[in-house]
Design a protein around this motif. Structure first.
Motif, PDB file in Angstrom:
ATOM      1  N   ALA A  43       0.854  -1.186   0.000  1.00 47.28           N
ATOM      2  CA  ALA A  43       0.000   0.000   0.000  1.00 47.28           C
ATOM      3  C   ALA A  43       0.890   1.236   0.000  1.00 47.28           C
ATOM      4  N   CYS A  44       0.327   2.336  -0.434  1.00 42.16           N
ATOM      5  CA  CYS A  44       1.055   3.606  -0.400  1.00 42.16           C
ATOM      6  C   CYS A  44       0.615   4.389   0.823  1.00 42.16           C
ATOM      7  N   ILE A  45       1.577   5.059   1.432  1.00 36.96           N
ATOM      8  CA  ILE A  45       1.241   5.918   2.562  1.00 36.96           C
ATOM      9  C   ILE A  45       0.277   7.008   2.099  1.00 36.96           C
ATOM     10  N   ALA A 109       0.676   6.320   7.985  1.00 34.88           N
ATOM     11  CA  ALA A 109       1.435   7.550   7.789  1.00 34.88           C
ATOM     12  C   ALA A 109       2.927   7.292   7.911  1.00 34.88           C
ATOM     13  N   VAL A 110       3.289   6.144   8.439  1.00 34.94           N
ATOM     14  CA  VAL A 110       4.705   5.793   8.531  1.00 34.94           C
ATOM     15  C   VAL A 110       4.881   4.438   7.872  1.00 34.94           C
ATOM     16  N   GLU A 111       6.059   4.230   7.315  1.00 36.75           N
ATOM     17  CA  GLU A 111       6.316   2.964   6.656  1.00 36.75           C
ATOM     18  C   GLU A 111       6.285   1.855   7.699  1.00 36.75           C
ATOM     19  N   GLY A 112       5.775   0.721   7.310  1.00 30.46           N
ATOM     20  CA  GLY A 112       5.714  -0.398   8.238  1.00 30.46           C
ATOM     21  C   GLY A 112       4.696  -1.410   7.793  1.00 30.46           C
ATOM     22  N   ARG A 137       6.274   4.739   0.967  1.00 30.03           N
ATOM     23  CA  ARG A 137       6.091   6.023   0.299  1.00 30.03           C
ATOM     24  C   ARG A 137       6.063   5.791  -1.204  1.00 30.03           C
ATOM     25  N   CYS A 138       4.967   6.158  -1.834  1.00 27.48           N
ATOM     26  CA  CYS A 138       4.854   5.968  -3.277  1.00 27.48           C
ATOM     27  C   CYS A 138       4.862   7.298  -4.008  1.00 27.48           C
ATOM     28  N   THR A 142      11.543   7.187  -3.636  1.00 27.82           N
ATOM     29  CA  THR A 142      11.747   6.836  -2.234  1.00 27.82           C
ATOM     30  C   THR A 142      12.962   7.598  -1.729  1.00 27.82           C
ATOM     31  N   ALA A 143      12.998   7.809  -0.437  1.00 25.45           N
ATOM     32  CA  ALA A 143      14.096   8.569   0.138  1.00 25.45           C
ATOM     33  C   ALA A 143      15.409   7.863  -0.157  1.00 25.45           C
ATOM     34  N   SER A 144      16.383   8.626  -0.602  1.00 30.49           N
ATOM     35  CA  SER A 144      17.704   8.049  -0.877  1.00 30.49           C
ATOM     36  C   SER A 144      18.409   7.810   0.452  1.00 30.49           C
TER      37      SER A 144
END
Length: 163
Positions: A43-45, A109-112, A137-138, A142-144
């Motif tokens: 799923a996407c946040i 709201a947070v990855e997990g 996060r889609c 994604t954060a580097s």
């Protein structure tokens, strides 16, 4: 009065559930099947999560689906099966309320890892659980690693307090 008695006995067997058993489609002895299924993949946040549910025809329309982080016992969003009386399946979406207050997210709201469960209204018993799914996060890249390291350094600075 003997004849009347034997007639009543002959009429009794059909009441033993053969009427209700038909058309159940493999309903178990538990009075029906509860399932919660998600689309494949993660799923996407902050994006709506669609859930397909199945329940017995006589389920309570106040039964509800709820999202949990897998490591917690409290759900942070729920949606009632309102208007689903006499239906045995349907699709519901968890969405972000327009009036959502910050700090009280209704979508991951947070990855997990998260899980969706079907809860019975009258006793909040969990009747079914989805598979665990990952929220990531889609929106855009994604954060580097550099970004993540920078965030961690900032957090460490905050934890140390004023140097």
């Amino acid at each position: 009065g003997v004849g009347g008695g034997s007639q009543a006995a002959a009429q009794a067997p059909p009441a033993s559930g053969s009427k209700t058993g038909g058309g159940g489609g493999g309903g178990g002895a538990d009075g029906g099947v509860y399932t919660v299924k998600l689309k494949k993949g993660d799923a996407c946040i902050d994006t709506p999560i669609q859930v397909r549910w199945e329940a017995p025809k006589d389920h309570n329309p106040e039964d509800f689906l709820a999202i949990y982080r897998v490591d917690t016992t409290d759900f942070f969003n729920m949606v009632e099966l309102a208007g689903t009386s006499q239906q045995t399946s349907g699709v519901l979406s968890f969405t972000k309320p327009k009036d959502e207050k910050s700090g009280n997210p209704r979508l991951p709201a947070v990855e997990g890892l998260y899980v969706v469960r079907y809860l019975r209204a009258r006793d909040s018993r969990v009747m079914a659980s989805s598979r665990e799914f990952l929220a990531t996060r889609c929106d855009g890249p994604t954060a580097s690693n550099e970004e993540i390291e920078r965030q961690q350094q900032q957090q460490q600075k905050q934890q140390k307090g004023v140097d």
